[in-house]
Write a protein that holds these residues in place. Sequence first.
Motif, PDB file in Angstrom:
ATOM      1  N   PRO A 222       4.874  -5.250 -14.111  1.00  0.00           N
ATOM      2  CA  PRO A 222       4.561  -4.839 -12.667  1.00  0.00           C
ATOM      3  C   PRO A 222       3.986  -6.099 -11.990  1.00  0.00           C
ATOM      4  N   ARG A 223       4.060  -5.738 -10.795  1.00  0.00           N
ATOM      5  CA  ARG A 223       3.621  -6.772  -9.707  1.00  0.00           C
ATOM      6  C   ARG A 223       2.439  -6.453  -8.835  1.00  0.00           C
ATOM      7  N   ASN A 224       1.352  -7.186  -8.815  1.00  0.00           N
ATOM      8  CA  ASN A 224       0.154  -6.519  -8.175  1.00  0.00           C
ATOM      9  C   ASN A 224       0.060  -7.135  -6.652  1.00  0.00           C
ATOM     10  N   TYR A 225       0.080  -6.466  -5.837  1.00  0.00           N
ATOM     11  CA  TYR A 225       0.080  -7.069  -4.364  1.00  0.00           C
ATOM     12  C   TYR A 225      -1.535  -6.873  -3.854  1.00  0.00           C
ATOM     13  N   VAL A 229      -1.619  -2.299  -4.240  1.00  0.00           N
ATOM     14  CA  VAL A 229      -0.481  -1.690  -4.582  1.00  0.00           C
ATOM     15  C   VAL A 229       0.067  -2.419  -5.992  1.00  0.00           C
ATOM     16  N   THR A 230       0.325  -1.637  -6.778  1.00  0.00           N
ATOM     17  CA  THR A 230       1.128  -2.024  -7.907  1.00  0.00           C
ATOM     18  C   THR A 230       2.459  -1.563  -8.118  1.00  0.00           C
ATOM     19  N   LEU A 231       3.606  -2.325  -8.275  1.00  0.00           N
ATOM     20  CA  LEU A 231       4.825  -1.725  -8.102  1.00  0.00           C
ATOM     21  C   LEU A 231       5.623  -2.258  -9.505  1.00  0.00           C
TER      22      LEU A 231
END
Length: 346
Positions: A222-225, A229-231
């Motif tokens: 996952p990518r943390n912004y 927000v985590t997508l």
Amino acid sequence: KSAIKEIFEKKEGQSMCTSIELTAENGAKFWGRTMDLAMTMFGEDGGAESVITTIPAEAKIASQLTDWTAKYATMGVGVKGTPILFDGINEAGLAGDLQVLFESTADSLENLKQRGLTPLMNTEFVTYVLTHFKSVAEIREHYQELGLADQATQVNGQGFTFPLHYNFVDESGDGVVLEPVENGAFKLYDSVGVVTNSPEYSWHTTNLRNYLGLTDVDVKDPRNYKNGVTLPPIEGGTGYGMAGIPGSYTSPARFVRSFTIANAMDDFAVDRGIAQLYAAFRPVIIPEGIERKTADAPISDYTRYWSGYDLRKRAVYVQTGLGLAFTKQTLNADAQEISYTTIDRG
């Protein structure tokens, strides 16, 4: 209607061809092309019929400019009863094809001779090269001696002109693209293993640099912004490495897509060469009906045929866009006369 007019006429029909080269684990070379046209090729729209032509060594070639004698036996897909080959291979393992390039040029016979160039018909150029040269190295030595005449190809008293460039590869893996953009004379480019249509080749190879971020590795984490927000990736990240690969059927998109896929494919054994080559082409094989010159055009631009060459075995495999059947033929270097083989429409 004439066979040649049905197959190729400048700016009256579209052409969206692609060629790709692959190398097996043992170094054997496989090369092929799609012939994508809004023109009939196998009688599918009531038009012309293409065949596999075999030209023996020492055969007399009846050119529309100056006849010549074949030095090397050659085989390829072309127009029955003419010197035209769309693609082919010779007994030395040199293969090549023609594709549309709207930037191409030509010059008069008089001017070409004054410039010290051998005038050739652009529709006969693949045949001339394959029957004269045994390697890409020889092409490099002699291409500056050749020029394309502004003579129209004559069929039944009518003349037709075609904008073309050319691609050649041999068993060593050496490959070149020849583009007649110097008043009929050629620029030579080292091939990167893929060729499509306009613009000129140097534009395509520069454009590849815009896609250096493409990879065959999926994104799993996952990518943390910054906004909290985590997508997570979709479907566990499958296909993310190729996210952003061009998906259209334009020439630049097909070039990038073919180059990227060909270079990401797994290594393969030589006995799987043709299957692997065909797999590389599937993303650029154009279905019938999705590309038309105008909304009311009765014939669509699609992959009329795919041809794959095993350079080591001097063999060609041809599949038309009309069915699933493949026609295979191996070059007979001992043939005594020019012959034509019907291609199975499937």
